[in-house]
Write an enzyme that holds these catalytic residues in place. Structure first.
Site, PDB file in Angstrom:
ATOM      1  N   CYS A   1      -4.840   2.593  -3.594  1.00 42.72           N
ATOM      2  CA  CYS A   1      -3.586   3.088  -2.980  1.00 42.72           C
ATOM      3  C   CYS A   1      -2.473   2.069  -3.145  1.00 42.72           C
ATOM      4  O   CYS A   1      -1.653   1.876  -2.233  1.00 42.72           O
ATOM      5  CB  CYS A   1      -3.781   3.439  -1.503  1.00 42.72           C
ATOM      6  SG  CYS A   1      -4.908   4.787  -1.249  1.00 42.72           S
TER       7      CYS A   1
ATOM      8  N   GLN B   1      -4.367  -5.097   6.952  1.00 39.26           N
ATOM      9  CA  GLN B   1      -5.371  -6.011   6.400  1.00 39.26           C
ATOM     10  C   GLN B   1      -5.327  -7.393   7.048  1.00 39.26           C
ATOM     11  O   GLN B   1      -6.150  -8.248   6.715  1.00 39.26           O
ATOM     12  CB  GLN B   1      -5.183  -6.159   4.878  1.00 39.26           C
ATOM     13  CG  GLN B   1      -5.368  -4.875   4.098  1.00 39.26           C
ATOM     14  CD  GLN B   1      -6.802  -4.334   4.120  1.00 39.26           C
ATOM     15  OE1 GLN B   1      -7.748  -5.052   4.456  1.00 39.26           O
ATOM     16  NE2 GLN B   1      -6.964  -3.079   3.770  1.00 39.26           N
TER      17      GLN B   1
ATOM     18  N   HIS C   1       0.874  -1.184   0.000  1.00 35.74           N
ATOM     19  CA  HIS C   1       0.000   0.000   0.000  1.00 35.74           C
ATOM     20  C   HIS C   1       0.906   1.227   0.000  1.00 35.74           C
ATOM     21  O   HIS C   1       2.029   1.178   0.511  1.00 35.74           O
ATOM     22  CB  HIS C   1      -0.837  -0.056   1.289  1.00 35.74           C
ATOM     23  CG  HIS C   1      -1.900   0.988   1.414  1.00 35.74           C
ATOM     24  ND1 HIS C   1      -1.640   2.283   1.798  1.00 35.74           N
ATOM     25  CD2 HIS C   1      -3.238   0.920   1.234  1.00 35.74           C
ATOM     26  CE1 HIS C   1      -2.770   2.961   1.854  1.00 35.74           C
ATOM     27  NE2 HIS C   1      -3.773   2.160   1.510  1.00 35.74           N
TER      28      HIS C   1
HETATM   29  C1  LIG Z   1      -2.295  -2.799   3.514  1.00 35.45           C
HETATM   30  C2  LIG Z   1      -2.597  -1.430   4.031  1.00 35.45           C
HETATM   31  N1  LIG Z   1      -1.652  -0.735   4.675  1.00 35.45           N
HETATM   32  C3  LIG Z   1      -1.862   0.476   5.177  1.00 35.45           C
HETATM   33  C4  LIG Z   1      -3.085   1.085   5.049  1.00 35.45           C
HETATM   34  C5  LIG Z   1      -3.285   2.441   5.613  1.00 35.45           C
HETATM   35  O1  LIG Z   1      -4.230   2.421   6.619  1.00 35.45           O
HETATM   36  P1  LIG Z   1      -4.768   3.774   7.268  1.00 35.45           P
HETATM   37  O2  LIG Z   1      -5.224   4.626   6.120  1.00 35.45           O
HETATM   38  O3  LIG Z   1      -5.860   3.355   8.149  1.00 35.45           O
HETATM   39  O4  LIG Z   1      -3.615   4.383   7.999  1.00 35.45           O
HETATM   40  C6  LIG Z   1      -4.109   0.425   4.362  1.00 35.45           C
HETATM   41  C7  LIG Z   1      -5.419   1.064   4.135  1.00 35.45           C
HETATM   42  O5  LIG Z   1      -6.159   0.702   3.262  1.00 35.45           O
HETATM   43  C8  LIG Z   1      -3.858  -0.870   3.863  1.00 35.45           C
HETATM   44  O6  LIG Z   1      -4.808  -1.551   3.219  1.00 35.45           O
END
Ligand SMILES: Cc1ncc(COP(=O)(O)O)c(C=O)c1O
Length: 421
Positions: free
Chosen positions: A379, A218, A138
Site C-alpha cells: 500500500c 507503524q 502509505h
Molecule cells: C504507515 C501506515 N499508515 C496507515 C496504515 C493504515 O492502517 P489501517 O489499515 O489499520 O487503517 C498502515 C497499515 O498498514 C500503515 O502501515
C-alpha cells in the site's frame, strides 16, 4: 535528529529483563503449524498477533459486561462505560496526551486520517491551498488528501526521499509555503522502516503556523511515543498493529483543534440535543464518536496497552532493534539480495528484492516453509516507483520474534533461490 527510539547505548533487551521465550507463550497462535512447519510470523507491519490477555479481555466483556455505553443507568451499561472510558485513559497515558478528551476512538489509522482530512480540511483548506505529504506515505495518508484536494481545488505537494529511503529535510523546508494548510507525514514507513525526524518536521511546520498530522500506524507499536514532546497536532494509530483487535484505532488531536472542528459523522452519542431545527453537538471526544462504537475493540486495545506497558516499551524497542540489526546482517549478506530502505534510523522492517526472482514467488516458497512475510507494494506504490521495483519482500518484526526465526527466513530464501534461480 530527535526521535524517540532505542538508542545505540540503550540497555539490551536481555539487560532489561526481556525474555522472548516467555513472551512467546503469551501468544497462542505462535503454537500453530503452517504446511506442517512451525509458524514463523514476520508480517507484523500488516497486523500483529494477539496475546491471550487481549483475547480474554474481549471474551470477558461479551461474557460478563456486554451492554451499550453512555446511555444506560443499568449496571452492565455502567460497567461497559467504565471499561471503555478507562481504556481511553490508558491510551492517553500511552501517548502522553495532556487530556483524555484528546483521544478519539475510530476504526483505525485510515479512519483517523480521513476524519482529519474531512473535518479539519473542510474548514481550513480552500482553492489553490496546498497539503504537504511525503513520497513514503502509505496510501491511507495519500488518498484522503487527494479526495480533499479534489473537493476543494487544492494541491498535493510531495517531499522526496533519498536512495536510503530518508526524507530530504531541506526539500521539505523549501516545500512549506504560505499556501500549505497541513503537513501529513508518517512517523515510520511501513515499506522501508525509515523513522522520520518528526519532532524536527513539526517545529519547521509550526514556525510557519502549519499544523502536522503524524501517521503513527507503524510507530505506536514500536517506539515510545510522546505526543506532547513531538508537539504534533494530530496522531493516528491502529490497534491491530499493536497487539490489539482489528477495527479499532485512535486519533489524538490537540483539544483546541478538535473543539474547533466540525463533526465527521452524524448520529447518536455525538449530540447533546437534537430538534428538526437545530442540533447541538456533544463535547469532544464524543462529538467524533457517532453511533455505537467498537466497545469490545476499545476494551481489547486497553488490554493490549496494559500488556505492552507491563513488558516495557524500551525493552521491546531494544529487542526489535537487535532483531533488525541481525536481520540486516543475515539477509543482507545473501548473494542476490538487495535491501530497499537503508535509512540510519529504522524500525523493525526489512524490505528487499532478489535478483531475477519475483517477490511473490519467493513469498510462496517461504509460505511452504511456514514463514509468513508480505510481498507486494505494501500500500505504498509511490515508494515502489521511487525505487523502480514492482514489489518487495517485507519481513517485519514484533516483540515475540527471535533470531532463530530470522535464520529460518534466511534458509527459506536460500531454498527459494535454489528452486527458482
Ligand atoms: C504507515 C501506515 N499508515 C496507515 C496504515 C493504515 O492502517 P489501517 O489499515 O489499520 O487503517 C498502515 C497499515 O498498514 C500503515 O502501515
Amino acid at each position: 535528529m530527535s526521535v524517540s527510539t532505542a538508542l545505540p547505548h540503550s540497555p539490551t533487551a536481555v539487560e532489561s529483563g526481556f525474555d522472548v521465550e516467555r513472551i512467546r507463550r503469551d501468544f497462542p497462535i505462535l503454537r500453530e503449524f503452517v504446511h506442517g512447519k512451525p509458524l514463523v510470523y514476520l508480517d507484523n507491519a500488516a497486523t500483529s498477533q494477539k496475546p491471550e490477555v487481549v483475547i480474554d479481555a474481549i471474551a470477558n466483556y461479551y461474557r460478563h459486561d456486554n451492554a451499550n455505553i453512555h446511555r444506560g443507568v443499568h449496571l452492565l451499561s455502567q460497567r461497559a462505560t467504565d471499561e471503555y472510558e478507562s481504556a481511553r485513559k490508558l491510551v492517553q497515558r500511552f501517548l502522553n496526551a495532556g487530556e483524555a478528551r484528546e483521544i478519539v476512538f475510530v476504526r483505525g489509522a485510515t479512519e483517523a486520517i480521513n476524519l482529519v482530512a474531512q473535518a479539519y480540511g473542510r474548514t481550513h483548506v480552500g482553492p489553490a491551498d496546498e497539503i504537504l505529504i511525503t513520497t513514503m506515505e502509505h496510501h491511507s495518508n495519500i488518498v484522503p488528501w487527494q479526495l480533499l484536494c479534489k473537493q476543494k481545488g487544492a494541491h498535493l505537494r510531495v517531499v522526496p526521499i533519498n536512495e536510503a529511503g530518508e526524507l530530504e529535510l531541506d526539500k521539505f523546508e523549501r516545500l512549506l509555503s504560505s499556501r500549505t494548510r497541513i503537513v501529513a507525514v508518517t512517523h515510520v514507513s511501513n515499506a522501508l522502516g525509515t523513522i522520520n525526524p518528526v519532532k524536527d518536521i513539526v517545529s519547521l511546520a509550526h514556525a510557519r503556523n502549519i499544523p502536522v498530522l503524524v501517521d503513527g500506524a507503524q510507530s505506536a507499536p514500536h517506539l515510545a511515543v510522546d505526543v506532547q514532546d513531538l508537539d504534533c497536532d494530530f496522531y493516528a494509530l491502529s490497534g491491530h498493529k499493536m497487539y490489539g483487535p482489528t477495527g479499532i484505532g485512535v486519533l489524538y488531536g490537540k483539544a483546541a483543534l478538535l473543539e474547533a472542528m466540525p463533526p465527521y459523522q452524524g448520529g447518536g452519542d455525538m449530540i447533546s440535543s437534537v430538534t428538526f431545527e437545530k442540533t447541538i453537538f456533544n463535547k469532544i471526544p464524543h462529538k467524533f464518536e457517532a453511533g455505537t462504537p467498537h466497545i469490545a475493540g476499545v476494551i481489547g486495545l486497553g488490554a493490549a496497552i496494559s500488556y505492552v506497558n507491563e513488558i516495557g516499551g524500551s525493552a521491546i524497542a531494544a529487542h526489535e532493534h537487535e532483531l533488525l540489526n541481525y536481520a540486516t546482517r543475515t539477509i543482507g549478506a545473501i548473494p542476490g539480495v538487495k535491501l530497499i530502505g537503508t535509512a540510519r534510523e529504522k524500525a523493525g522492517v526489512l524490505s528487499f528484492v532478489l535478483e531475477n526472482i519475483h517477490p511473490h514467488d519467493i513469498g510462496t516458497i517461504l509460505d511452504q516453509e511456514g514463514i509468513a512475510v508480505r510481498t507486494g507494494h505494501h500500500c505504498a506504490q509511490p515508494v515502489m516507483d521511487r525505487f523502480c521495483v514492482p514489489a518487495t519482500v517485507r519481513a517485519s518484526f514484533a516483540l515475540y520474534n527471535t533470531t532463530k526465526e530470522i535464520d529460518a527466513l534466511a534458509a527459506g530464501i536460500e531454498k527459494g533461490k535454489e528452486f527458482l534461480g
